[in-house]
Scaffold this motif. Structure first.
Motif, PDB file in Angstrom:
ATOM      1  N   SER A 267      50.195  42.256 -35.968  1.00 48.33           N
ATOM      2  CA  SER A 267      51.271  42.271 -36.953  1.00 48.33           C
ATOM      3  C   SER A 267      52.467  43.040 -36.401  1.00 48.33           C
ATOM      4  CB  SER A 267      50.788  42.925 -38.250  1.00 48.33           C
ATOM      5  OG  SER A 267      51.888  43.259 -39.072  1.00 48.33           O
ATOM      6  N   ILE A 268      53.575  42.369 -36.268  1.00 49.81           N
ATOM      7  CA  ILE A 268      54.809  43.028 -35.838  1.00 49.81           C
ATOM      8  C   ILE A 268      55.208  44.084 -36.867  1.00 49.81           C
ATOM      9  CG2 ILE A 268      57.256  42.673 -35.323  1.00 49.81           C
ATOM     10  CD1 ILE A 268      56.352  39.706 -34.591  1.00 49.81           C
ATOM     11  N   ASP A 269      55.131  43.717 -38.142  1.00 42.89           N
ATOM     12  CA  ASP A 269      55.506  44.647 -39.205  1.00 42.89           C
ATOM     13  C   ASP A 269      54.660  45.916 -39.184  1.00 42.89           C
ATOM     14  OD1 ASP A 269      57.474  42.911 -40.088  1.00 42.89           O
ATOM     15  OD2 ASP A 269      56.223  42.033 -41.663  1.00 42.89           O
ATOM     16  N   ALA A 270      53.368  45.791 -38.908  1.00 40.08           N
ATOM     17  CA  ALA A 270      52.494  46.973 -38.869  1.00 40.08           C
ATOM     18  C   ALA A 270      52.904  47.917 -37.742  1.00 40.08           C
ATOM     19  CB  ALA A 270      51.039  46.549 -38.702  1.00 40.08           C
ATOM     20  N   HIS A 271      53.348  47.380 -36.625  1.00 33.26           N
ATOM     21  CA  HIS A 271      53.775  48.216 -35.504  1.00 33.26           C
ATOM     22  C   HIS A 271      55.088  48.926 -35.827  1.00 33.26           C
ATOM     23  CE1 HIS A 271      50.625  45.982 -33.557  1.00 33.26           C
ATOM     24  NE2 HIS A 271      50.662  46.866 -32.572  1.00 33.26           N
TER      25      HIS A 271
ATOM     26  N   PHE B 289      58.741  44.928 -28.446  1.00 32.84           N
ATOM     27  CA  PHE B 289      58.441  43.898 -27.459  1.00 32.84           C
ATOM     28  C   PHE B 289      57.324  43.050 -28.042  1.00 32.84           C
ATOM     29  CE2 PHE B 289      55.848  42.049 -24.170  1.00 32.84           C
ATOM     30  CZ  PHE B 289      56.800  41.401 -23.405  1.00 32.84           C
ATOM     31  N   ILE B 290      57.495  41.737 -27.940  1.00 30.21           N
ATOM     32  CA  ILE B 290      56.489  40.798 -28.409  1.00 30.21           C
ATOM     33  C   ILE B 290      56.163  39.873 -27.250  1.00 30.21           C
ATOM     34  CG2 ILE B 290      55.969  38.962 -30.052  1.00 30.21           C
ATOM     35  CD1 ILE B 290      58.279  40.335 -31.780  1.00 30.21           C
ATOM     36  N   GLY B 291      54.934  39.957 -26.772  1.00 28.55           N
ATOM     37  CA  GLY B 291      54.476  39.049 -25.726  1.00 28.55           C
ATOM     38  C   GLY B 291      53.703  37.918 -26.382  1.00 28.55           C
TER      39      GLY B 291
ATOM     40  N   ALA C 144      54.510  45.790 -29.102  1.00 27.50           N
ATOM     41  CA  ALA C 144      54.842  47.200 -28.889  1.00 27.50           C
ATOM     42  C   ALA C 144      56.066  47.547 -29.725  1.00 27.50           C
ATOM     43  CB  ALA C 144      55.128  47.470 -27.421  1.00 27.50           C
ATOM     44  N   ALA C 145      56.063  48.758 -30.257  1.00 30.05           N
ATOM     45  CA  ALA C 145      57.229  49.275 -30.977  1.00 30.05           C
ATOM     46  C   ALA C 145      57.402  50.746 -30.612  1.00 30.05           C
ATOM     47  CB  ALA C 145      57.051  49.126 -32.485  1.00 30.05           C
ATOM     48  N   VAL C 146      58.644  51.137 -30.397  1.00 34.32           N
ATOM     49  CA  VAL C 146      58.974  52.523 -30.074  1.00 34.32           C
ATOM     50  C   VAL C 146      60.182  52.926 -30.907  1.00 34.32           C
ATOM     51  CG1 VAL C 146      59.753  54.123 -28.285  1.00 34.32           C
ATOM     52  CG2 VAL C 146      58.128  52.303 -27.705  1.00 34.32           C
TER      53      VAL C 146
END
Length: 145
Positions: free
Chosen positions: A21-25, A40-42, A102-104
C-alpha cells in the motif's frame, strides 16, 4: 512474515507476500516536522531490455534474513531528521504489480529525495531477494542470483 525490529527513524521495513500500500507507507512517515515526502514505487513492467519476449509477470523469492537486512539498510541510510518506510514483495506479481514501495519524509525535499534514492539503491544491492521473470511464451529467466 513479521515486521523486523527497527530503529526509531525506520517506521516500516518488511518483506511480505501481501499486496503493498502506497498510502500505508506515506502514513508511516507522516510527521508535523516534515515538509516533504519522497516516494519510490517499483512496479513490474512488460519488458526487459536484456531479454527477447514479453514479460507477463515476476516471481520474487527472498532469503529468510531478507527482512532483517532490509531493516538494517533502512536504518543505515536514514539521515538524521528523516523517517523511512520500505517494503518489498515476494510471490507472483503480474505486470503493473507493486514490487517495492519506499517513502521518506524530511523537513526539506532535497534530504527526502536523497535519502529515498540511497534507500532504494541499498535495497537493490544488498537485499537477498531474487526474481524469476516469466515471459509470454512460458519461458523464464532468473534475475539477481
Amino acid at each position: 512474515m513479521t515486521t523486523a525490529p527497527v530503529a526509531t527513524a525506520v517506521r516500516l521495513a518488511r518483506v511480505t507476500d501481501a499486496p503493498l500500500s502506497i498510502d500505508a507507507h506515506i502514513e508511516a512517515v507522516r510527521s508535523s516536522a516534515a515538509g516533504a515526502v519522497a516516494t519510490f514505487i517499483g512496479q513490474v513492467r512488460d519488458h526487459d531490455p536484456s531479454v527477447v519476449g514479453e514479460v507477463v509477470g515476476l516471481e520474487y523469492s527472498a532469503h529468510p534474513d531478507a527482512e532483517r537486512i532490509l531493516a538494517e539498510v533502512a536504518a543505515r541510510v536514514a539521515a538524521p531528521g528523516t523517517l523511512v518506510a520500505i517494503s518489498h514483495r515476494t510471490g507472483l506479481l503480474d505486470v503493473g504489480g507493486l514490487a517495492l514501495v519506499a517513502a521518506v519524509s524530511a523537513a526539506h525535499r532535497r534530504l527526502a529525495f536523497e535519502t529515498c534514492e540511497a534507500l532504494v539503491e541499498g535495497v537493490k544491492v544488498e537485499i537477498p531477494v531474487w526474481k524469476r521473470e516469466i515471459l509470454r511464451d512460458g519461458t523464464y529467466h532468473w534475475v539477481g542470483l
